[in-house]
Design an enzyme around this catalytic site. Structure first.
Site, mmCIF file in Angstrom:
data_model
loop_
_atom_site.group_PDB
_atom_site.id
_atom_site.type_symbol
_atom_site.label_atom_id
_atom_site.label_comp_id
_atom_site.label_asym_id
_atom_site.label_seq_id
_atom_site.Cartn_x
_atom_site.Cartn_y
_atom_site.Cartn_z
ATOM 1 N N ASP A 47 0.835 -1.195 0.000
ATOM 2 C CA ASP A 47 0.000 0.000 0.000
ATOM 3 C C ASP A 47 0.876 1.253 0.000
ATOM 4 O O ASP A 47 0.558 2.252 -0.653
ATOM 5 C CB ASP A 47 -0.902 0.020 1.245
ATOM 6 C CG ASP A 47 -1.953 -1.078 1.192
ATOM 7 O OD1 ASP A 47 -1.969 -1.826 0.181
ATOM 8 O OD2 ASP A 47 -2.740 -1.189 2.149
ATOM 9 N N GLU A 70 3.862 1.651 -1.211
ATOM 10 C CA GLU A 70 4.464 1.849 -2.528
ATOM 11 C C GLU A 70 3.421 2.457 -3.482
ATOM 12 O O GLU A 70 3.712 3.377 -4.243
ATOM 13 C CB GLU A 70 4.961 0.488 -3.057
ATOM 14 C CG GLU A 70 5.590 0.511 -4.449
ATOM 15 C CD GLU A 70 6.913 1.258 -4.491
ATOM 16 O OE1 GLU A 70 7.374 1.740 -3.451
ATOM 17 O OE2 GLU A 70 7.466 1.368 -5.601
ATOM 18 N N ASP A 84 0.858 4.295 -2.646
ATOM 19 C CA ASP A 84 0.646 5.690 -2.254
ATOM 20 C C ASP A 84 1.776 6.588 -2.751
ATOM 21 O O ASP A 84 1.553 7.728 -3.152
ATOM 22 C CB ASP A 84 0.535 5.804 -0.726
ATOM 23 C CG ASP A 84 -0.776 5.214 -0.222
ATOM 24 O OD1 ASP A 84 -1.689 5.033 -1.055
ATOM 25 O OD2 ASP A 84 -0.878 4.932 0.984
ATOM 26 N N SER A 130 -35.990 -5.342 -15.258
ATOM 27 C CA SER A 130 -35.812 -6.028 -13.977
ATOM 28 C C SER A 130 -36.026 -7.517 -14.201
ATOM 29 O O SER A 130 -36.154 -7.969 -15.337
ATOM 30 C CB SER A 130 -36.744 -5.463 -12.920
ATOM 31 O OG SER A 130 -38.059 -5.535 -13.386
ATOM 32 N N LEU A 131 -36.036 -8.257 -13.128
ATOM 33 C CA LEU A 131 -36.103 -9.712 -13.240
ATOM 34 C C LEU A 131 -37.397 -10.229 -12.653
ATOM 35 O O LEU A 131 -37.861 -9.748 -11.626
ATOM 36 C CB LEU A 131 -34.934 -10.336 -12.465
ATOM 37 C CG LEU A 131 -33.546 -10.142 -13.053
ATOM 38 C CD1 LEU A 131 -32.480 -10.443 -12.010
ATOM 39 C CD2 LEU A 131 -33.362 -11.026 -14.276
ATOM 40 N N GLU A 176 -25.721 -16.896 -11.704
ATOM 41 C CA GLU A 176 -24.905 -16.022 -10.869
ATOM 42 C C GLU A 176 -25.606 -15.831 -9.534
ATOM 43 O O GLU A 176 -26.833 -15.821 -9.488
ATOM 44 C CB GLU A 176 -24.776 -14.635 -11.537
ATOM 45 C CG GLU A 176 -24.209 -14.659 -12.924
ATOM 46 C CD GLU A 176 -24.742 -13.513 -13.799
ATOM 47 O OE1 GLU A 176 -25.244 -12.517 -13.244
ATOM 48 O OE2 GLU A 176 -24.660 -13.650 -15.025
ATOM 49 N N ASP A 208 -27.438 -8.297 -3.421
ATOM 50 C CA ASP A 208 -28.419 -7.348 -2.933
ATOM 51 C C ASP A 208 -27.744 -5.990 -2.856
ATOM 52 O O ASP A 208 -27.214 -5.601 -1.830
ATOM 53 C CB ASP A 208 -28.900 -7.804 -1.557
ATOM 54 C CG ASP A 208 -30.219 -7.176 -1.207
ATOM 55 O OD1 ASP A 208 -30.813 -6.526 -2.079
ATOM 56 O OD2 ASP A 208 -30.643 -7.328 -0.054
ATOM 57 N N GLU A 238 -23.795 -4.654 -10.243
ATOM 58 C CA GLU A 238 -24.401 -4.364 -8.946
ATOM 59 C C GLU A 238 -23.333 -3.793 -8.022
ATOM 60 O O GLU A 238 -22.308 -4.429 -7.780
ATOM 61 C CB GLU A 238 -24.950 -5.686 -8.384
ATOM 62 C CG GLU A 238 -26.030 -5.536 -7.373
ATOM 63 C CD GLU A 238 -27.417 -5.347 -7.973
ATOM 64 O OE1 GLU A 238 -27.564 -5.299 -9.216
ATOM 65 O OE2 GLU A 238 -28.363 -5.219 -7.183
ATOM 66 N N LYS A 264 -29.813 -17.429 -16.248
ATOM 67 C CA LYS A 264 -29.922 -16.805 -17.572
ATOM 68 C C LYS A 264 -29.673 -17.824 -18.675
ATOM 69 O O LYS A 264 -28.765 -18.651 -18.550
ATOM 70 C CB LYS A 264 -28.879 -15.679 -17.705
ATOM 71 C CG LYS A 264 -29.065 -14.588 -16.674
ATOM 72 C CD LYS A 264 -27.975 -13.549 -16.709
ATOM 73 C CE LYS A 264 -28.192 -12.595 -15.536
ATOM 74 N NZ LYS A 264 -27.168 -11.558 -15.435
HETATM 75 O O1 D41 Z 1 -26.777 -9.803 -8.923
HETATM 76 C C1 D41 Z 1 -27.749 -9.193 -9.341
HETATM 77 N N1 D41 Z 1 -28.448 -8.407 -8.545
HETATM 78 C C2 D41 Z 1 -28.188 -9.328 -10.769
HETATM 79 C C3 D41 Z 1 -29.159 -8.455 -11.240
HETATM 80 C C4 D41 Z 1 -27.627 -10.287 -11.635
HETATM 81 N N2 D41 Z 1 -26.652 -11.133 -11.221
HETATM 82 N N3 D41 Z 1 -28.047 -10.374 -12.906
HETATM 83 C C5 D41 Z 1 -29.005 -9.525 -13.376
HETATM 84 N N4 D41 Z 1 -29.383 -9.636 -14.672
HETATM 85 C C6 D41 Z 1 -30.303 -8.836 -15.151
HETATM 86 C C7 D41 Z 1 -30.698 -8.990 -16.584
HETATM 87 C C8 D41 Z 1 -30.856 -10.425 -16.967
HETATM 88 C C9 D41 Z 1 -31.995 -8.272 -16.849
HETATM 89 C C10 D41 Z 1 -29.618 -8.382 -17.424
HETATM 90 C C11 D41 Z 1 -29.583 -8.530 -12.550
HETATM 91 C C12 D41 Z 1 -30.544 -7.689 -13.150
HETATM 92 N N5 D41 Z 1 -30.888 -7.865 -14.434
HETATM 93 C C13 D41 Z 1 -31.199 -6.581 -12.449
HETATM 94 N N6 D41 Z 1 -30.804 -6.029 -11.334
HETATM 95 C C14 D41 Z 1 -31.642 -5.025 -11.016
HETATM 96 C C15 D41 Z 1 -32.582 -4.957 -11.957
HETATM 97 C C16 D41 Z 1 -32.311 -5.930 -12.859
#
Ligand code: D41
Length: 672
Positions: free
Chosen positions: A34, A36, A38, A83-84, A114, A118, A176, A292
């Site tokens: 750290d 170095e 800085d 959104s999802l 994945e 949050d 995120e 996905k």
């Molecule tokens: O980790 C998450 N919160 C996350 C959010 C994630 N791993 N994948 C996400 N993939 C999408 C899409 C498929 C629509 C591209 C998301 C979100 N959307 C998402 N987060 C907040 C709104 C949508």
């Protein structure tokens, strides 16, 4: 006056510092100290101040020092940030898969999954490889421009690395922003000390930190990011989500290492369960898993609904937080006399389990969270650990709530309690206290101690209350005739208990030592003692200095052990126990050649999944070989055993240069 030499040095410093940021914050694998870092940053700042024409948009000095804004600008997303949809059961997921197979006409679909973080969704825009804009998701169509704030996040590349696919003209990446649990804790600790309002959870802390008009404030917050999605992209194409994530990693973005690429739907369901197990040990909070469709052409064929794509779904974890009323606060007295306040809750189901009690730890915790009797409280249950009060719902206060005071006297024996210096704990120091006696005996007969079948909490309480059991030694002179008259006891159950006690009379030394419940002396320490002293007499004759010399033994533990065996009362009880026919054998010293085991005296940490044995089997094998097994990696760790899907402990071990053993190597060394 400007010459090429200065330009070159500035460019060299900019590149080197960005590179070191990447090693440190994305790979968790720093290449320089750290100090170095800085020093280099300081040199660059000096040169850029003198020659402002050399400042570039991706200079590491741009992460800090942007002038405060008076308001956020708005930016429309070129492609809406959808959104999802949420799923809450395996059936929901199987339905999702069936829908996709039907709509694509395919027999089987490959998914990339994945963890669902949050945090706060953001979009980063790179033009010709340079970060030019960052925006919040907003309503999905229009977000707020927070570029200066996002630049302060060290794991955000200011410029794409060039060892990835060819640099696209335009790349919008979504991810995120989050704060680790530890970062959140430290942030709130600081706010508490300054009298500032606390953040309710890491998500709110991340959102609040991104919403600062002065990016200097954001820079002081421990924000991090994982990338997972794309917006508008020009100059490069992707066939799959997994390929896209690989490209992101190569460009220098942080991608969640728990991501599972190209798996079948059933494998995704298995991984969901694994993620639930991992969840309590992750350094950040997740609230589910995102599934996905991996192939981009199938994604396009499936298309989207108004608010969410048809090719992705969030499989959320069941809520493990509920709000309920604190009806009362009781005080429990533990084995070592520690008084623990416990909230008596209006019973509530949390994550499928009925909860009516929650530990409040100590009076400092109650003060810090301002917990009062009558409060509405947010209660959590993580896995199978004891429920906790997260916070109280301040807005639900009626004014009738009562402030709780820690008692000045033991609620069980009535003797005055003591608060030791530098300790949060309040203690009853009366060794004859009935509460302590009950807890000590429960510990004595517990699984890892004498392991007496059928002697549970209720029965121990009964025996102590009836005066049949006041010290460990009394246990071995209990007669069937004394037991039969007790409530809920009969001829048969009394006989069973006597038989179980009889069976337990033969005990390995390390379990005997553990059973005594000496302060700070758990399984590990008990094993070390059994090894070092061979017999109970040997141990009793040992001086504090002899005990302290044992490799892996702490000074506080050594002192507690010496103090325990110095006490004439304890010596009398031990004499009575051995007189009553208890036979102590040393199973640890008997194994030939064991002292020479490669792991003897070494401290190991286990992480990830082993295929040949469970983690507790591995722990037992190691302890039998004379090793210490601890839960967290530190500079004192000799080896980290890393099974499959090892996470943050592995990173920590690498940072600290702790040798890492994979399963094969571990088994080889264990067997040797
Ligand atoms: O980790 C998450 N919160 C996350 C959010 C994630 N791993 N994948 C996400 N993939 C999408 C899409 C498929 C629509 C591209 C998301 C979100 N959307 C998402 N987060 C907040 C709104 C949508």
């Amino acid at each position: 006056m400007m010459d090429d030499k200065i330009t070159n040095r500035v460019r060299q410093l900019q590149t080197a510092l960005n590179e070191h940021s990447y090693y440190y914050h994305v790979l968790d694998d720093p290449k320089i100290s750290d100090a170095e870092y800085d020093r280099l940053l300081h040199e660059l700042k000096g040169l850029e101040e003198k020659y402002p024409q050399l400042v570039t948009q991706d200079s590491p000095t741009r992460r800090i020092g942007a002038p405060p804004l008076s308001a956020f600008e708005q930016a429309e997303h070129a492609i809406p940030m959808l959104s999802l949809d949420n799923a809450f059961s395996d059936q929901d997921i199987l339905d999702f898969d069936a829908r996709i197979r039907k709509n694509t006409g395919k027999d089987a679909i490959q998914y990339t999954v994945e963890p669902k973080l949050d945090g706060v969704a953001v979009e980063l825009r790179y033009e010709n490889g340079v970060l030019v804009q960052a925006a919040t998701r907003g309503d999905g169509f229009v977000g707020e421009v927070i570029t200066a704030n996002v630049r302060t996040i060290r794991s955000v590349p200011l410029r794409l690395r060039t060892d990835g696919p060819l640099c696209p003209d335009l790349l919008e990446v979504r991810g995120e922003v989050f704060i680790s649990r530890k970062g959140f804790q430290q942030l709130n600790d600081k706010r508490l000390a300054k009298g500032e309002p606390l953040f309710a959870n890491p998500r709110n802390a991340a959102a609040g930190s991104l919403r600062q008009l002065d990016s200097a404030v954001t820079a002081s917050r421990p924000l991090d990011i994982f990338m997972y999605g794309r917006g508008q992209v020009q100059g490069v194409a992707f066939d799959t989500q997994s390929g896209f994530l690989d490209a992101l990693a190569a460009w220098g973005f942080a991608v969640n290492p728990l991501t599972q690429k190209q798996i079948a739907i059933t494998t995704a369901l298995t991984f969901y369960r694994r993620l639930m197990d991992l969840r309590p040990n992750l350094s950040y909070e997740i609230d589910g898993m995102v599934i996905k469709v991996d192939q981009v052409d199938l994604q396009q064929a499936l298309g989207e609904k108004i608010k969410s794509p048809r090719w992705a779904i969030a499989y959320k974890f069941a809520a493990v937080e509920e709000v309920t009323r604190i009806n009362d606060i009781l005080v429990q007295v533990g084995r070592t006399g520690t008084l623990t306040p416990v909230a008596v809750l209006e019973p509530v189901k949390v994550g499928g389990v009925m909860v009516s009690r929650a530990t409040l730890h100590n009076s400092d915790e109650i003060k810090k969270k301002d917990i009062r009797i009558g409060d509405q409280a947010l209660v959590t249950r993580a896995g199978d650990v004891i429920p906790k009060v997260v916070k109280i719902m301040a807005s639900a206060r009626t004014g009738k709530e009562q402030i709780f005071e820690m008692p000045s006297h033991c609620p069980v024996c009535g003797s005055k309690v003591l608060r030791l210096e530098d300790e949060a704990a309040v203690k009853c120091i009366n060794a004859a206290c009935q509460a302590q006696r009950k807890e000590r005996i429960r510990h004595f007969v517990s699984k890892k101690g004498f392991d007496i079948d059928g002697l549970g909490k209720k029965l121990v309480e009964q025996l102590v209350d009836e005066g049949l059991l006041s010290s460990f030694a009394d246990l071995f002179s209990l007669k069937k005739e004394q037991l039969i008259p007790l409530d809920r006891m009969a001829e048969k159950s009394a006989q069973n208990l006597v038989t179980a006690i009889d069976k337990a009379r033969q005990i390995p030394l390390h379990r005997f030592i553990f059973a005594l419940g000496i302060d700070h002396t758990g399984e590990n320490a008990a094993r070390l003692l059994a090894k070092a002293f061979d017999t109970l007499d040997g141990l009793m004759a040992a001086e504090e200095a002899d005990i302290e010399q044992i490799h892996g033994m702490g000074t506080i533990t050594a002192k507690a052990i010496a103090t325990f065996f110095d006490s004439p009362e304890n010596q009398a009880v031990l004499q009575k126990i051995t007189d009553s026919g208890v036979v102590i054998t040393n199973t640890l010293a008997e194994q030939p050649g064991e002292k020479d085991h490669v792991f003897a005296g070494k401290t190991l940490v286990l992480t990830g999944t082993l295929s040949a044995m469970t983690r507790s089997e591995a722990k037992k094998a190691l302890m039998d070989a004379g090793a210490n097994v601890t839960g967290s990696v530190s500079s004192k760790t000799d080896f980290l055993v890393a099974g499959k899907d090892a996470g943050s402990k592995l990173n920590k071990a690498r940072t600290l240069n702790v040798p890492v053993l994979d399963e094969d190597r571990f088994l080889e060394m264990l067997g040797s």
